[in-house]
Design a protein around this motif. Structure first.
Motif, PDB file in Angstrom:
ATOM      1  N   ASP A  99       0.774  -1.290  -0.138  1.00  0.00           N
ATOM      2  CA  ASP A  99      -0.136  -0.045  -0.032  1.00  0.00           C
ATOM      3  C   ASP A  99       1.009   1.231  -0.176  1.00  0.00           C
ATOM      4  OD1 ASP A  99      -2.264  -1.541  -0.044  1.00  0.00           O
ATOM      5  OD2 ASP A  99      -2.914  -1.058   1.807  1.00  0.00           O
ATOM      6  N   LEU A 100       1.864   1.046   0.571  1.00  0.00           N
ATOM      7  CA  LEU A 100       2.804   2.277   0.612  1.00  0.00           C
ATOM      8  C   LEU A 100       3.562   2.644  -0.926  1.00  0.00           C
ATOM      9  CD1 LEU A 100       5.131   2.121   3.728  1.00  0.00           C
ATOM     10  CD2 LEU A 100       3.744   3.846   3.276  1.00  0.00           C
ATOM     11  N   GLU A 101       3.370   1.693  -1.615  1.00  0.00           N
ATOM     12  CA  GLU A 101       3.957   1.851  -3.081  1.00  0.00           C
ATOM     13  C   GLU A 101       3.008   3.095  -3.845  1.00  0.00           C
ATOM     14  OE1 GLU A 101       6.327   0.834  -4.958  1.00  0.00           O
ATOM     15  OE2 GLU A 101       7.251   0.335  -3.048  1.00  0.00           O
ATOM     16  N   PHE A 102       1.800   3.146  -3.246  1.00  0.00           N
ATOM     17  CA  PHE A 102       0.768   3.864  -3.952  1.00  0.00           C
ATOM     18  C   PHE A 102       1.336   5.345  -3.836  1.00  0.00           C
ATOM     19  CE2 PHE A 102      -2.539   7.222  -3.088  1.00  0.00           C
ATOM     20  CZ  PHE A 102      -2.948   7.370  -4.187  1.00  0.00           C
ATOM     21  N   PHE A 103       1.865   5.690  -2.417  1.00  0.00           N
ATOM     22  CA  PHE A 103       2.356   6.889  -2.083  1.00  0.00           C
ATOM     23  C   PHE A 103       3.838   7.263  -2.684  1.00  0.00           C
ATOM     24  CE2 PHE A 103      -0.341   5.529   1.239  1.00  0.00           C
ATOM     25  CZ  PHE A 103      -1.326   6.777   1.346  1.00  0.00           C
ATOM     26  N   ALA A 104       4.655   5.988  -2.899  1.00  0.00           N
ATOM     27  CA  ALA A 104       5.763   6.248  -3.582  1.00  0.00           C
ATOM     28  C   ALA A 104       5.708   6.721  -5.014  1.00  0.00           C
ATOM     29  CB  ALA A 104       6.494   4.971  -3.545  1.00  0.00           C
ATOM     30  N   ARG A 105       4.792   6.277  -5.805  1.00  0.00           N
ATOM     31  CA  ARG A 105       4.422   6.606  -7.180  1.00  0.00           C
ATOM     32  C   ARG A 105       3.958   8.092  -7.204  1.00  0.00           C
ATOM     33  NH1 ARG A 105       1.905   1.375  -7.018  1.00  0.00           N
ATOM     34  NH2 ARG A 105      -0.060   2.216  -6.773  1.00  0.00           N
ATOM     35  N   LYS A 188      -6.386   1.756   8.386  1.00  0.00           N
ATOM     36  CA  LYS A 188      -6.254   0.224   7.717  1.00  0.00           C
ATOM     37  C   LYS A 188      -5.395  -0.582   8.293  1.00  0.00           C
ATOM     38  CE  LYS A 188      -5.775  -2.385   3.399  1.00  0.00           C
ATOM     39  NZ  LYS A 188      -5.611  -2.049   2.122  1.00  0.00           N
ATOM     40  N   HIS A 189      -4.230  -0.116   8.644  1.00  0.00           N
ATOM     41  CA  HIS A 189      -3.249  -1.188   9.102  1.00  0.00           C
ATOM     42  C   HIS A 189      -2.852  -0.915  10.485  1.00  0.00           C
ATOM     43  CE1 HIS A 189      -2.375  -2.509   5.211  1.00  0.00           C
ATOM     44  NE2 HIS A 189      -2.472  -1.348   4.663  1.00  0.00           N
ATOM     45  N   HIS A 190      -3.608  -0.189  11.246  1.00  0.00           N
ATOM     46  CA  HIS A 190      -3.591  -0.036  12.777  1.00  0.00           C
ATOM     47  C   HIS A 190      -2.493   0.559  13.450  1.00  0.00           C
ATOM     48  CE1 HIS A 190      -7.109  -2.702  12.550  1.00  0.00           C
ATOM     49  NE2 HIS A 190      -6.434  -3.617  11.934  1.00  0.00           N
ATOM     50  N   PHE A 191      -1.862   1.656  12.611  1.00  0.00           N
ATOM     51  CA  PHE A 191      -0.849   2.393  12.859  1.00  0.00           C
ATOM     52  C   PHE A 191      -1.372   3.374  14.241  1.00  0.00           C
ATOM     53  CE2 PHE A 191       0.848   1.541   8.866  1.00  0.00           C
ATOM     54  CZ  PHE A 191       2.070   1.689   8.964  1.00  0.00           C
ATOM     55  N   PHE A 192      -0.629   3.577  15.283  1.00  0.00           N
ATOM     56  CA  PHE A 192      -0.818   4.577  16.084  1.00  0.00           C
ATOM     57  C   PHE A 192      -0.266   6.050  15.600  1.00  0.00           C
ATOM     58  CE2 PHE A 192       0.482   7.956  19.216  1.00  0.00           C
ATOM     59  CZ  PHE A 192      -0.616   7.651  20.360  1.00  0.00           C
ATOM     60  N   ILE A 193      -1.182   6.946  15.477  1.00  0.00           N
ATOM     61  CA  ILE A 193      -1.266   8.084  14.589  1.00  0.00           C
ATOM     62  C   ILE A 193      -0.982   9.424  15.389  1.00  0.00           C
ATOM     63  CG2 ILE A 193      -2.266   9.293  12.556  1.00  0.00           C
ATOM     64  CD1 ILE A 193      -3.874   6.748  12.316  1.00  0.00           C
ATOM     65  N   SER A 194       0.041   9.989  15.043  1.00  0.00           N
ATOM     66  CA  SER A 194       0.187  11.479  15.844  1.00  0.00           C
ATOM     67  C   SER A 194       0.272  12.634  14.664  1.00  0.00           C
ATOM     68  CB  SER A 194       1.382  11.239  16.528  1.00  0.00           C
ATOM     69  OG  SER A 194       1.703  12.470  17.446  1.00  0.00           O
ATOM     70  N   LEU A 195       0.019  13.604  14.811  1.00  0.00           N
ATOM     71  CA  LEU A 195       0.382  14.719  13.883  1.00  0.00           C
ATOM     72  C   LEU A 195       1.607  15.294  14.419  1.00  0.00           C
ATOM     73  CD1 LEU A 195      -0.710  17.256  12.094  1.00  0.00           C
ATOM     74  CD2 LEU A 195      -1.411  18.287  14.192  1.00  0.00           C
ATOM     75  N   ALA A 196       2.545  15.213  13.342  1.00  0.00           N
ATOM     76  CA  ALA A 196       3.979  15.870  13.508  1.00  0.00           C
ATOM     77  C   ALA A 196       3.898  17.425  13.627  1.00  0.00           C
ATOM     78  CB  ALA A 196       4.766  15.350  12.229  1.00  0.00           C
ATOM     79  N   HIS A 197       4.925  17.931  14.280  1.00  0.00           N
ATOM     80  CA  HIS A 197       5.355  19.353  14.401  1.00  0.00           C
ATOM     81  C   HIS A 197       4.148  20.309  14.183  1.00  0.00           C
ATOM     82  CE1 HIS A 197       6.244  18.319  10.468  1.00  0.00           C
ATOM     83  NE2 HIS A 197       7.441  17.927  10.602  1.00  0.00           N
ATOM     84  N   PRO A 198       3.123  20.256  14.961  1.00  0.00           N
ATOM     85  CA  PRO A 198       2.081  21.038  14.739  1.00  0.00           C
ATOM     86  C   PRO A 198       2.136  22.481  14.318  1.00  0.00           C
ATOM     87  CG  PRO A 198       1.567  19.787  16.532  1.00  0.00           C
ATOM     88  CD  PRO A 198       3.005  19.602  16.440  1.00  0.00           C
ATOM     89  N   PHE A 199       3.302  23.170  14.932  1.00  0.00           N
ATOM     90  CA  PHE A 199       3.451  24.641  14.595  1.00  0.00           C
ATOM     91  C   PHE A 199       4.130  24.989  13.232  1.00  0.00           C
ATOM     92  CE2 PHE A 199       3.132  24.996  19.573  1.00  0.00           C
ATOM     93  CZ  PHE A 199       1.541  25.427  19.373  1.00  0.00           C
ATOM     94  N   GLN A 200       4.550  23.833  12.783  1.00  0.00           N
ATOM     95  CA  GLN A 200       5.393  24.047  11.628  1.00  0.00           C
ATOM     96  C   GLN A 200       4.582  24.680  10.467  1.00  0.00           C
ATOM     97  OE1 GLN A 200       8.515  21.229  10.179  1.00  0.00           O
ATOM     98  NE2 GLN A 200       7.466  21.134   8.374  1.00  0.00           N
ATOM     99  N   TYR A 201       3.288  24.398  10.472  1.00  0.00           N
ATOM    100  CA  TYR A 201       2.226  24.872   9.476  1.00  0.00           C
ATOM    101  C   TYR A 201       1.741  26.147   9.470  1.00  0.00           C
ATOM    102  CZ  TYR A 201       2.525  19.778  10.079  1.00  0.00           C
ATOM    103  OH  TYR A 201       2.947  18.527  10.425  1.00  0.00           O
TER     104      TYR A 201
END
Length: 288
Positions: A99-105, A188-201
């Motif tokens: 599934d990561l290949e989609f993002f790589a493409r 879908k793949h049960h990652f623990f998900i965290s927003l990275a460096h929130p003030f960068q945006y």
């Protein structure tokens, strides 16, 4: 006190050290656990994990996904937390890598567009210029910066980003991957998900909370409270948001080696300290 670093990069994307070397540097810095979180790829995780086993350093399989929210690029960290910690074996399902290949493409298509935009202005950058001796790396803007430096067009990375590599600028198209697409993959793949460096945006307080609400509705678990660029006031604000939205604090240096001079693994610019208890809380709650 024991400390960790849950945000590091290797030559699998835009870091300057191999995955094995990242583990060795972390061990030398007395880290008690790390996560390798290369951009849109987990290609370096196995190498880092194996070196971690040799060094008695737990390595968590991670990834940093890039996507778009309200026309701005944001980054979302995903961690495959083991059932038993520290893990003695690495388990990344083939479907995750497929599934990561989609993002790589998508990244490859965008890089081809960047190369074409430079070409129109007489700046010829080849794929060989970008990948160097690592044909499996995920190409990022840092690779383009390196190429521009080697060509003598700019003096350093800062000049490259300022003059040529601004997101959404003349040479760098806005990404097409949405937060929805990234979150679908991670949940879908049960990652623990965290927003990275929130003030960068550079969002306003209201915009940042809107982003958090949007991501929470899609499965967000945490927010990166500790980061090399965060001041004490930043950490205070982010801890408040973590409590307000029932999110787990996470943290890491965002180590890139030579591509971020002066930023060291584990300690960032000198005063970063991510408590081991952060990881213990995530593992004990099993909220993912």
């Amino acid at each position: 006190m024991k400390y960790i670093d849950l945000h590091t990069h290797s030559t699998a994307s835009d870091g300057s050290f191999s995955p094995s070397k990242v583990a060795m540097l972390a061990k030398s810095a007395d880290m008690k656990a790390i996560a390798l979180t290369d951009h849109d790829t987990m290609a370096g995780v196995e190498e880092c994990f194996k070196m971690g086993l040799q060094l008695d350093l737990p390595v968590i399989a991670g990834v940093e996904m890039s996507c778009v929210y309200n026309s701005k690029e944001i980054h979302i960290l995903g961690y495959l937390l083991p059932d038993n910690f520290p893990a003695k074996n690495l388990h990344i399902k083939d479907e995750v890598l497929a599934d990561l290949e989609f993002f790589a493409r998508e990244r490859a298509d965008r890089n081809a567009e960047i190369i074409n935009r430079f070409k129109k202005d007489g700046i010829i950058i080849s794929m060989d210029d970008l990948i160097g001796s690592n044909p499996h790396t995920q190409i990022t803007r840092a690779h383009f910066a390196d190429a521009l430096i080697k060509m003598g067009i700019v003096a350093d990375t800062s000049e490259a980003f300022l003059k040529y590599l601004e997101y959404g600028g003349k040479y760098i198209p806005v990404k097409k991957i949405t937060t929805k697409r990234c979150m679908e993959f991670l949940t879908k793949h049960h990652f623990f998900i965290s927003l990275a460096h929130p003030f960068q945006y550079k969002f306003s307080d209201t915009q940042l909370e809107s982003l958090l609400s949007h991501l929470i509705n899609s499965g967000l678990n945490g927010i990166e409270v500790y980061h090399s660029t965060h001041s004490d006031e930043d950490k205070k604000k982010l801890n408040f948001l973590a409590k307000k939205y029932n999110l787990f604090p996470t943290g890491g240096s965002d180590f890139h080696g030579a591509h971020k001079p002066g930023l060291n693994i584990g300690t960032g610019y000198g005063d970063l300290k991510v408590p081991y208890t952060i990881l213990e809380d995530i593992l004990s709650q099993n909220k993912y």
